[in-house]
Structure formats: C-alpha cells, structure tokens
Scaffold this motif. Structure first.
Motif, PDB file in Angstrom:
ATOM      1  N   CYS A   1      -3.104   1.709   8.071  1.00 54.98           N
ATOM      2  CA  CYS A   1      -4.180   1.893   7.099  1.00 54.98           C
ATOM      3  C   CYS A   1      -5.570   1.824   7.732  1.00 54.98           C
ATOM      4  O   CYS A   1      -6.563   2.127   7.077  1.00 54.98           O
TER       5      CYS A   1
ATOM      6  N   THR B   1      -4.672  -5.553   6.549  1.00 58.07           N
ATOM      7  CA  THR B   1      -4.765  -4.259   7.226  1.00 58.07           C
ATOM      8  C   THR B   1      -3.742  -4.200   8.347  1.00 58.07           C
ATOM      9  O   THR B   1      -3.212  -5.234   8.773  1.00 58.07           O
ATOM     10  N   CYS B   2      -3.455  -2.975   8.798  1.00 59.03           N
ATOM     11  CA  CYS B   2      -2.526  -2.780   9.916  1.00 59.03           C
ATOM     12  C   CYS B   2      -2.934  -1.496  10.618  1.00 59.03           C
ATOM     13  O   CYS B   2      -3.845  -0.800  10.171  1.00 59.03           O
TER      14      CYS B   2
ATOM     15  N   CYS C   1       1.209  -3.259   4.019  1.00 61.39           N
ATOM     16  CA  CYS C   1       0.164  -4.251   3.735  1.00 61.39           C
ATOM     17  C   CYS C   1       0.098  -4.586   2.251  1.00 61.39           C
ATOM     18  O   CYS C   1       0.331  -3.726   1.403  1.00 61.39           O
TER      19      CYS C   1
ATOM     20  N   CYS D   1       1.875   2.035   4.031  1.00 58.90           N
ATOM     21  CA  CYS D   1       2.219   0.962   4.976  1.00 58.90           C
ATOM     22  C   CYS D   1       2.643  -0.264   4.157  1.00 58.90           C
ATOM     23  O   CYS D   1       2.611  -0.232   2.939  1.00 58.90           O
TER      24      CYS D   1
ATOM     25  N   LYS E   1       0.820  -1.211   0.000  1.00 58.30           N
ATOM     26  CA  LYS E   1       0.000   0.000   0.000  1.00 58.30           C
ATOM     27  C   LYS E   1       0.856   1.264   0.000  1.00 58.30           C
ATOM     28  O   LYS E   1       2.075   1.199   0.131  1.00 58.30           O
TER      29      LYS E   1
END
Ligand SMILES: [Zn+2]
Length: 478
Positions: A41, A37-38, A25, A23, A20
């Motif tokens: 995001c 996801t993290c 991901c 980040c 992304k």
C-alpha cells in the motif's frame, strides 16, 4: 425565465472490511499515523497487490441491493496522477469495466415514487491523508499519513436524474441506509466513510439539452450537500442571467463562508491515462457466487417499507420514514410489540420523538426513551390516565430524564381528572365569572362553547378529561 437544475451524484463509500483492498493491512480508524502500512500500500518496488475477496463480496451486495447487473468480467485500471498522499503515483480503480451497472434507487418526491438511475458502481482504493502542521514549529510543514491508503471504496455514480437539493439529500439518505442495512459501510459523513461529489448544471425549464456543469466537492454533511447545491444553482442562474456562460470546472464548497469557489479546470478522463493494471488479473464473478450473495441479503429498506404498509396498515409516507434507518425500524417494531396500535406509535415517533432527537442531533439508537417506556406512556393515554396534551409534556420529561412515565405522572401530579363532580365545579365557576358569554351562547352564539372548553382546561392545567368536559359543558350551558 424559469430554470431547472440537473444534478448527478458521485458517492464514495468506504467498505467495512477488516483489511485493505490489495494487502493485509488493518483498516482500523484513528490509529497512530503510518502504523498500518506495508510495501504494497506504500507502492514499494517489487510488491504485488492481491484483491480482497470480502471487499468484492461487499461490492456485489451493494450492486444487487440497488438492482444493478453484476458484470461477469470487470477490470482494475490505473488512474495516473501525482499527489503527495498517493505513493504509487496512480490509484487503482475500475474504468472501462466496472463491477456493476444499470441499477436504480427509489425515493419519495411529494409522496410519489421516483427512480434515480445508478449508472455504475466500481471498486477502487482510497488515498492517504495530508495533515498540515498546527504548532508554531510545524506550521510550515505538511505531513502524510498512509494508514488510509488502500482502504477499499466503492464509487456509486447516479444518473443526472435529480432535480432539487432536497431530492439529492433524499437520494443520499436512501443510499446510506441501504449501505447500513447491508452492514458494509458505516455511512459516517463527518468521518469521511461516506463522501459525496455533485455534478450540477441548470437549463431553462422545458429545454432538453443539459447546461454546462460544474463539479462540487468538499461537502461533508447532508446539510452541507443541500446548502452547497442551493448556492451553486443560484450562482449558475445568476451567471446565465448576466448573459455569460457557466465555466466547466471543479469547485470547492467553503463551509465557513457558505460559498463555492473555483478550484481547478475540469479534468477529462483521458488526462488520467487509464490503462488496465498489469499486476492484477481481471475479476471474473460467476453466477453461483452472485446467487449465493443474493441469498445472504437482509431485508432492505424498500422491502421493509412494503412490509410495514402491509403488516401494520401504515401510510407509505410513515413507512418510508420509519424504515429510513434500521435503528428506527427496530425501535418502531419493538414499541408495537408492547403496544399494538401501530398508527398511534408511528405518530408519536414521527412527531414528538423525532423532533426531540433532531434538536439534539441524535440518532434513535441514543434515544433516552426506550420503546418500552414509550409503549407504557401510550397505554396511559389509552386508559385515560393522562390526556394526549399532557402526554406531550410527559414525553419531554421522559426524554430529559429517562424515567418511567408512571413515575413522572405521579411526581408531577399530571393524572387526568376523571371526577365528574370536580369538573362540574370548575365549569360552574367559569360560568359565574363569565355571565355575558353564557347569555350570548344561549342566544345562539355557538362559537363561545370553545371559549368555555378553554377556560376549564386552563383552570385544570390541561388535566381535565376533554371528553367529559365537552359532555358536562353541553349539559350545563343548555
Ligand atoms: Zn498494506
């Protein structure tokens, strides 16, 4: 009164990076919801975004490929609004300082070159996706999938230079082909990796001032963009002719009903309270980096087009179509490598082959006829083994079965009749059956010649060598 539409397009293209934009991901499509996801995001407290260098490089590539000026200084800003698919409550985008500006794309309008200005290209992050319950138990629920949140996008804003739905379609196809040539976006409208909004207004032809515009959203195929624009232009003209005024608003294209419907009043930029994102430093792109990226650019559609005109002596129109996708250009060049008659290859690709592909909505990469098979068939025409007319049937059969042209011709008994005696016999029979026409021809009615050609071709099921038929008929009818 005559009216003229004025159209500008805003395209969102998803950049094909593995991770992304802010980040690490994954951006892979179609995974289980919320598995990519993290904290960054999903907007958790204390998390900090870091720019993806590859995404910036891809955006620079697009800027250069569309003749834009790459800004040495650009800035990420927060665009503030609430929506359930936007966990941070703002989208990181670029506002006052976009990454690239003042470029253009060329399209062909009535076989003349026309430049469509690119006002700006900026980077931003995508939002998530809402899913509405489809089972009886879940029907009253909405679900949110954050896998797409933070996927890198570029937004490409064109000038208000487009004057018809067809031009809009041509511009979009050209832009998509540039993205695909650069290998930075798949350009798939149905999967949403290439999305288009349109600003549309109409004005009396000859008037300089723009009319009030509406923004059209939700057009997810090239066909729908053109249909939606046609509808909206007609709607606005009807409003003006009723003596009323077009309302500035955002309208949604309703695919099923084929109409546009009012969605909301037009929001202005200041509604979003843009401000520089304090978590991200300004983006400084130095000249050596730009030059390095420039050197890495592949041959782009317009360059390839010019080369095709030069190298293969093709008309510009042919070259434009043949280079519209990389797949088609490769197909053409491979065919020519086996059968070096470029114009003949071009005619068959642009005519019969594209018609078949269009009917099945297939790309040329999925064409059952390989360049080698096409070249073999063209050789058979050139050698006189089959007529051009029969070749059309052979091509259809090749497309349907994927078989060798030689096998098809043998199996169907489509080999051209080259035997003089055999053709003479057919001619004699045709003359005996039509004595009146023979007499009229001999009295000077030359048009009847065509009638006899038709008769002979009919009797031989189109297999007689046309050149030989003409020669022999002239002799016999004398
Ligand atoms: Zn993440």
């Amino acid at each position: 009164m005559e009216y003229e539409p004025v159209i500008g397009l805003e395209v969102h293209a998803q950049l094909e990076t593995r991770s992304k934009i802010f980040c690490g991901c994954s951006t892979a499509f179609g995974e289980e919801p919320n598995t990519q996801t993290c904290p960054v995001c999903t907007g958790q407290p204390g998390s900090l975004p870091v720019v993806n260098r590859k995404a910036v490089e891809f955006a620079i590539k697009l800027g250069l490929a569309t003749s834009c000026r790459i800004a040495p200084y650009s800035l990420f800003a927060r665009k503030n609004y609430f929506y359930p698919d936007l966990p941070k409550g703002y989208q990181i985008s670029m506002y006052e300082y976009p990454l690239a500006e003042e470029g253009f794309i060329e399209i062909l309008v009535e076989r003349e070159k026309k430049r469509i200005q690119i006002i700006r290209i900026h980077m931003e992050e995508d939002a998530g996706k809402l899913k509405h319950g489809e089972t009886p138990e879940s029907a009253s629920f909405s679900f949110v999938d954050f896998n797409r949140t933070g996927v890198p996008l570029v937004e490409i804003v064109s000038g208000p230079d487009i004057r018809s739905p067809q031009e809009a379609g041509d511009y979009l196809k050209k832009l998509r082909s540039i993205l695909q040539y650069l290998e930075i976006c798949t350009g798939d409208m149905e999967k949403g990796t290439f999305r288009c909004d349109a600003n549309v207004s109409v004005r009396p032809t000859g008037q300089k001032k723009f009319g009030t515009r509406t923004e059209l959203k939700n057009m997810n195929s090239f066909r729908h963009v053109e249909k939606a624009l046609e509808y909206e232009i007609k709607r606005q003209i009807a409003v003006l002719e009723d003596g009323e005024e077009v309302v500035q608003e955002t309208r949604l294209w309703d695919v099923d009903q084929g109409i546009s419907v009012s969605m909301r009043g037009k929001e202005e930029a200041h509604d979003y309270r843009y401000f520089p994102d304090p978590d991200l430093v300004p983006l400084r792109i130095d000249q050596p980096w730009v030059e390095k990226v420039r050197k890495s650019l592949p041959e782009l559609p317009d360059q390839k087009k010019e080369r095709f005109v030069r190298q293969y002596q093709l008309p510009e129109y042919d070259a434009e179509i043949l280079t519209s996708t990389k797949g088609m250009a490769n197909y053409f060049e491979e065919s020519v490598s086996f059968f070096p008659e470029p114009k003949m290859v071009s005619n068959w690709i642009m005519g019969d082959l594209l018609r078949e592909l269009k009917r099945d909505e297939r790309e040329i990469d999925q064409c059952p006829v390989t360049p080698k098979h096409l070249a073999e068939m063209l050789s058979m025409i050139q050698e006189g083994t089959i007529s051009g007319k029969i070749a059309k049937d052979v091509l259809e059969e090749m497309y349907r079965t994927g078989e060798y042209p030689v096998d098809i011709v043998k199996e169907k008994g489509w080999i051209q009749i080259q035997d003089q005696g055999e053709i003479e016999q057919v001619i004699e029979r045709a003359m005996e059956a039509n004595p009146k026409q023979v007499e009229d021809y001999r009295k000077g009615k030359e048009k009847i010649f065509g009638f006899f050609v038709g008769e002979v071709m009919k009797q031989t099921k189109g297999k007689a060598n046309p050149k030989l038929v003409n020669e022999l008929l002239k002799k016999k009818l004398k």
